[in-house]
Enzyme design. Sequence first.
Site, mmCIF file in Angstrom:
data_model
loop_
_atom_site.group_PDB
_atom_site.id
_atom_site.type_symbol
_atom_site.label_atom_id
_atom_site.label_comp_id
_atom_site.label_asym_id
_atom_site.label_seq_id
_atom_site.Cartn_x
_atom_site.Cartn_y
_atom_site.Cartn_z
ATOM 1 N N ARG A 145 8.321 -9.045 15.110
ATOM 2 C CA ARG A 145 8.670 -7.681 14.687
ATOM 3 C C ARG A 145 7.708 -6.717 15.386
ATOM 4 N NH1 ARG A 145 10.783 -4.348 10.311
ATOM 5 N NH2 ARG A 145 9.255 -2.714 9.905
ATOM 6 N N ASP A 198 0.884 5.200 1.859
ATOM 7 C CA ASP A 198 0.255 5.885 2.992
ATOM 8 C C ASP A 198 -0.423 7.150 2.484
ATOM 9 O OD1 ASP A 198 1.242 3.939 4.638
ATOM 10 O OD2 ASP A 198 2.948 5.118 5.363
ATOM 11 N N HIS A 232 4.812 0.056 -0.106
ATOM 12 C CA HIS A 232 5.600 -0.764 0.815
ATOM 13 C C HIS A 232 4.731 -1.865 1.402
ATOM 14 C CE1 HIS A 232 3.904 2.674 2.998
ATOM 15 N NE2 HIS A 232 3.938 1.975 4.102
ATOM 16 N N HIS A 246 0.847 -1.206 0.000
ATOM 17 C CA HIS A 246 0.000 0.000 0.000
ATOM 18 C C HIS A 246 0.874 1.244 0.000
ATOM 19 C CE1 HIS A 246 1.184 -0.442 4.194
ATOM 20 N NE2 HIS A 246 0.881 0.832 4.373
HETATM 21 C C1 GA4 Z 1 -2.458 2.788 5.519
HETATM 22 C C2 GA4 Z 1 -1.640 3.759 6.389
HETATM 23 C C3 GA4 Z 1 -2.069 3.723 7.879
HETATM 24 O O1 GA4 Z 1 -1.606 2.518 8.496
HETATM 25 C C4 GA4 Z 1 -3.614 3.801 8.013
HETATM 26 C C5 GA4 Z 1 -4.181 2.570 7.325
HETATM 27 C C6 GA4 Z 1 -5.704 2.341 7.400
HETATM 28 C C7 GA4 Z 1 -6.085 1.389 8.529
HETATM 29 O O2 GA4 Z 1 -5.318 0.518 8.910
HETATM 30 O O3 GA4 Z 1 -7.217 1.540 9.023
HETATM 31 C C8 GA4 Z 1 -6.105 1.783 5.993
HETATM 32 C C9 GA4 Z 1 -4.849 2.012 5.084
HETATM 33 C C10 GA4 Z 1 -3.948 2.935 5.874
HETATM 34 C C11 GA4 Z 1 -5.227 2.595 3.697
HETATM 35 C C12 GA4 Z 1 -6.525 1.992 3.082
HETATM 36 C C13 GA4 Z 1 -7.581 1.637 4.148
HETATM 37 C C14 GA4 Z 1 -7.337 2.450 5.400
HETATM 38 C C15 GA4 Z 1 -6.526 0.325 5.934
HETATM 39 C C16 GA4 Z 1 -7.272 0.255 4.647
HETATM 40 C C17 GA4 Z 1 -7.557 -0.877 4.025
HETATM 41 C C18 GA4 Z 1 -4.024 3.970 9.474
HETATM 42 C C19 GA4 Z 1 -4.139 4.861 7.089
HETATM 43 O O4 GA4 Z 1 -4.344 6.034 7.363
HETATM 44 O O5 GA4 Z 1 -4.388 4.327 5.838
#
Ligand code: GA4
Length: 322
Positions: A264, A199, A254, A197
């Site tokens: 981890r 960020d 990443h 994904h």
């Molecule tokens: C990815 C980056 C951060 O960890 C996060 C994630 C969020 C979550 O875990 O709730 C998301 C992911 C993240 C992007 C797409 C959506 C939302 C999980 C998911 C499948 C906290 C964020 O802000 O976006």
Amino acid sequence: MAVLSKPVAVPKSGFSLIPVIDMSDPESKHALVKACEDFGFFKVINHGVSAELVSVLEHETVDFFSLPKSEKTQVAGYPLGYGNSKIGRNGDVGWVEYLLMNANLDSGSGPLFPSLLKSPGTFRNALEEYTTSVRKMTCDVLEKITDGLGIKPRNTLSKLVSDQNTDSILRLNHYPPCPLSNKKTNGGKNVIGFGEHTDPQIISVLRSNNTSGLQINLNDGSWISVPPDHTSFFFNVGDSLQVMTNGRFKSVRHRVLANCKKSRVSMIYFAGPSLTQRIAPLTCLIDNEDERLYEEFTWSEYKNSTYNSRLSDNRLQQFERK
Ligand code: GA4
């Protein structure tokens, strides 16, 4: 935990490839800009965050994840709170458990889980001090970047994340050893801890223990393993910074692979702006309107669309200018 993800091939190592930024070097602003352009990823040394502080938070984090499942699930929640295996709400899964908290600790929705912990005060203080110190380092990095890009004033980017109302998040991740990862029984393939994904925020700051697993995706589509370094911080450019630099900086894809032997533990600070902040290419980085690659959106709009997406989706696509 069940084995949840499809297996992936083991990639080459990124030992010599990953840019290292020395914050004590006054010339590091140029290396920072180059790292954001070439990889959207870099490692920071001489960062000024106390090793003692990091170590206290790591211990508290390990203690939290060692609690019985029934206790951890008492603070389960979405989008903030404890989670296990499920990531987001659209079907993504990984070999991971985590705790997501608001990193704007004044907001009242910060780490409100004291009753569960042996030493609630210590955990809360460690979270607060860690977030304050990492936020400061993040602002220093963003100011150097702004300087390196020749943008004035210096706080053009840092002010977005130092504001009282920023929508920043702190994520604590625990990847337990996964006996099947990289085993013959699994065809020598690794199990996914956290799927690929980008960020959505402006910039993310990761610190982990000395267990490997993090990988970044290069422009040619290949994956490289990031050698762990518990004394340093790893930064990655988020989608919002890619937009603000009109695509000059790359929001790096990443993922994390499960380790077959070791746990981890990572802590990630996602520096986001306030919900009402408008995200658009900075006018000083474009010569004319035709060069603008993205439509403007607010962080709130982008965040909503993010939470409605799958982890691996290209979330910026819908905001690209036709
Ligand atoms: C990815 C980056 C951060 O960890 C996060 C994630 C969020 C979550 O875990 O709730 C998301 C992911 C993240 C992007 C797409 C959506 C939302 C999980 C998911 C499948 C906290 C964020 O802000 O976006």
